[in-house]
Scaffold this active site. Structure first.
Site, PDB file in Angstrom:
ATOM      1  N   THR A 256       0.819  -1.204   0.000  1.00  0.00           N
ATOM      2  CA  THR A 256       0.000   0.000   0.000  1.00  0.00           C
ATOM      3  C   THR A 256       0.852   1.253   0.000  1.00  0.00           C
ATOM      4  O   THR A 256       2.004   1.240   0.455  1.00  0.00           O
ATOM      5  CB  THR A 256      -0.905   0.009   1.254  1.00  0.00           C
ATOM      6  OG1 THR A 256      -1.591   1.257   1.356  1.00  0.00           O
ATOM      7  CG2 THR A 256      -0.087  -0.178   2.525  1.00  0.00           C
ATOM      8  N   ASP A 257       0.263   2.366  -0.466  1.00  0.00           N
ATOM      9  CA  ASP A 257       0.965   3.650  -0.391  1.00  0.00           C
ATOM     10  C   ASP A 257       0.993   4.200   1.034  1.00  0.00           C
ATOM     11  O   ASP A 257       1.744   5.136   1.334  1.00  0.00           O
ATOM     12  CB  ASP A 257       0.325   4.676  -1.329  1.00  0.00           C
ATOM     13  CG  ASP A 257      -1.148   4.952  -1.062  1.00  0.00           C
ATOM     14  OD1 ASP A 257      -1.720   4.326  -0.150  1.00  0.00           O
ATOM     15  OD2 ASP A 257      -1.726   5.798  -1.768  1.00  0.00           O
ATOM     16  N   GLU A 258       0.186   3.629   1.936  1.00  0.00           N
ATOM     17  CA  GLU A 258       0.126   4.160   3.299  1.00  0.00           C
ATOM     18  C   GLU A 258       1.433   3.982   4.072  1.00  0.00           C
ATOM     19  O   GLU A 258       1.656   4.652   5.078  1.00  0.00           O
ATOM     20  CB  GLU A 258      -1.046   3.540   4.060  1.00  0.00           C
ATOM     21  CG  GLU A 258      -2.386   3.889   3.425  1.00  0.00           C
ATOM     22  CD  GLU A 258      -3.576   3.582   4.315  1.00  0.00           C
ATOM     23  OE1 GLU A 258      -3.467   3.756   5.542  1.00  0.00           O
ATOM     24  OE2 GLU A 258      -4.616   3.170   3.778  1.00  0.00           O
TER      25      GLU A 258
ATOM     26  N   TYR B 129      -1.971  -0.227  11.100  1.00  0.00           N
ATOM     27  CA  TYR B 129      -2.099  -0.914   9.809  1.00  0.00           C
ATOM     28  C   TYR B 129      -0.901  -0.628   8.914  1.00  0.00           C
ATOM     29  O   TYR B 129      -0.237  -1.553   8.431  1.00  0.00           O
ATOM     30  CB  TYR B 129      -3.386  -0.492   9.102  1.00  0.00           C
ATOM     31  CG  TYR B 129      -3.362  -0.771   7.609  1.00  0.00           C
ATOM     32  CD1 TYR B 129      -3.186  -2.067   7.137  1.00  0.00           C
ATOM     33  CD2 TYR B 129      -3.487   0.257   6.684  1.00  0.00           C
ATOM     34  CE1 TYR B 129      -3.131  -2.335   5.778  1.00  0.00           C
ATOM     35  CE2 TYR B 129      -3.446   0.003   5.318  1.00  0.00           C
ATOM     36  CZ  TYR B 129      -3.263  -1.289   4.868  1.00  0.00           C
ATOM     37  OH  TYR B 129      -3.206  -1.551   3.531  1.00  0.00           O
TER      38      TYR B 129
ATOM     39  N   LYS C 117       2.141  -3.129   7.496  1.00  0.00           N
ATOM     40  CA  LYS C 117       2.440  -3.343   6.077  1.00  0.00           C
ATOM     41  C   LYS C 117       3.872  -2.932   5.761  1.00  0.00           C
ATOM     42  O   LYS C 117       4.549  -3.587   4.947  1.00  0.00           O
ATOM     43  CB  LYS C 117       1.454  -2.573   5.201  1.00  0.00           C
ATOM     44  CG  LYS C 117       0.063  -3.168   5.152  1.00  0.00           C
ATOM     45  CD  LYS C 117       0.030  -4.574   4.560  1.00  0.00           C
ATOM     46  CE  LYS C 117       0.292  -4.574   3.066  1.00  0.00           C
ATOM     47  NZ  LYS C 117       0.128  -5.937   2.476  1.00  0.00           N
TER      48      LYS C 117
END
Length: 353
Positions: free
Chosen positions: A132-134, A158, A162
């Site tokens: 993810t870009d998060e 979260y 990741k």
């Protein structure tokens, strides 16, 4: 044959369905079937011999060893993850277990299996990790978009979990030579999206006459990627990506949350008109989530430059297809909205009233 983890979830199930619609190569689908995993999404494959479903946890090493030994995949695509920021705030332990321990367990099983392959198959094997870009944190309004070289700065349990999984995948390439590929995508949307996420939640609440709860001032920005575009990018990275490389996958669609909901309301006003007024009248603002990242934006030029990928859908065309799908597939939505899901929504938003 390829092996997919999390293939009954949102992105994983779309990938499995798209793969088998375009390719006769079989898929072994490993999914734990947590609350967000739904085999009904894959019911069209129930009698398809190309699709083998195995209910297993990626933290279960013995189960993974057995699946790998039996089916001998030429590639593993790792979608399985806990992925909802609000859930990670309320219960971070599950995110650490699945996203970090699960990825580690899977990497160990794959490394052992890969080591048994003959040289040509070892060279051709790939482990593709979907992230993810998060993991990159939050951008200011004028900051450049996230690139593959952006430093990691996760801000939620979260995204931290990741980020940890990304680092493990990278380490297994550099330490053991495992031929890995990593993709970092922006916010996905489209068919079969579990209705706790923004777009399906707003569609369902609108149709039920409920408030459309917007966090904070509604100005948080995300880059939106239609899920089938994401699936096409993954296929291209699997086929032509360079082992050890990461590729950002984005839709080139930066939108504030309130712009997204306004677009949804306009489409619903057009396709499912209310007796009076607009769905916009149901919009309400609620207390923001803790540590809410202000802006995400993906620079996907490397993927276009090196592998020739670009999204096929604009935000407008993708959103229209998404709203149409949810209006036609109300039975699917009702089936996944279990008691646990309803309890979660009530608890999460009651605290923000």
């Amino acid at each position: 044959m390829i092996l997919v983890t999390g293939g009954a979830g949102f992105i994983g199930s779309n990938f499995v369905l798209d793969w088998l619609a375009q390719d006769d190569e079989g898929v072994v689908n490993v999914d734990k079937l947590t609350y967000a995993g739904n085999l009904n999404t894959l019911r069209s494959l129930r009698d398809d011999p190309r699709h083998v479903f195995v209910r297993a946890d990626i933290c279960d090493r013995a189960a993974l060893d057995s699946v790998l030994a039996q089916h001998k995949p030429r590639a593993v695509l790792h979608f399985a993850a806990e992925s909802h920021v609000d859930r990670s705030i309320h219960g971070p332990a599950e995110f650490v277990q699945t996203n970090i321990v699960g990825t580690f367990t899977l990497l160990e099983a794959v490394r052992s299996y890969w080591g048994t392959l003959p040289p040509l198959k070892r060279d051709a094997f790939r482990f593709l990790h979907v992230s993810t870009d998060e993991v990159f944190g939050s951008l200011g309004a004028d900051d450049p978009q996230f690139s593959e070289a952006t430093a990691y700065a996760p801000n939620s349990p979260y995204s931290a979990s990741k980020a940890g999984s990304d680092h493990l995948v990278r380490a297994y390439h550099h330490t053991y030579g495992l031929p890995v590929l990593t993709t970092n995508c922006s916010n996905n949307y489209g068919p079969h999206h579990f209705p706790e996420k923004l777009i399906p939640l707003m569609i369902q609440h609108a149709l039920e006459g409920k408030a459309l709860p917007i966090y904070g001032d509604g100005k948080n920005v995300r880059d939106w990627l239609y899920v089938k575009d994401h699936c096409s990018a993954i296929r291209i990275v699997l086929a032509n990506g360079r082992p050890g490389e990461t590729y950002n996958v984005g839709g080139w669609n930066e939108k504030t949350n309130i712009e997204v909901v306004d677009t949804l309301c306009a489409l619903l006003d057009e396709m499912k008109r209310k007796a009076s007024g607009s769905y916009r009248e149901q919009i309400s603002y609620v207390t923001d989530r803790p540590g809410h990242d202000r802006r995400y934006a993906i620079d996907a030029r490397k993927l276009e430059r090196e592998l020739g990928w670009k999204p096929a859908e604009t935000f407008e065309t993708g959103m229209r297809k998404t709203v149409e799908w949810y209006l036609v597939n109300g039975e699917w939505v009702r089936d996944v909205m279990s008691g646990e899901y309803r309890k979660w929504v009530e608890t999460n938003y009651a605290q923000r009233g």
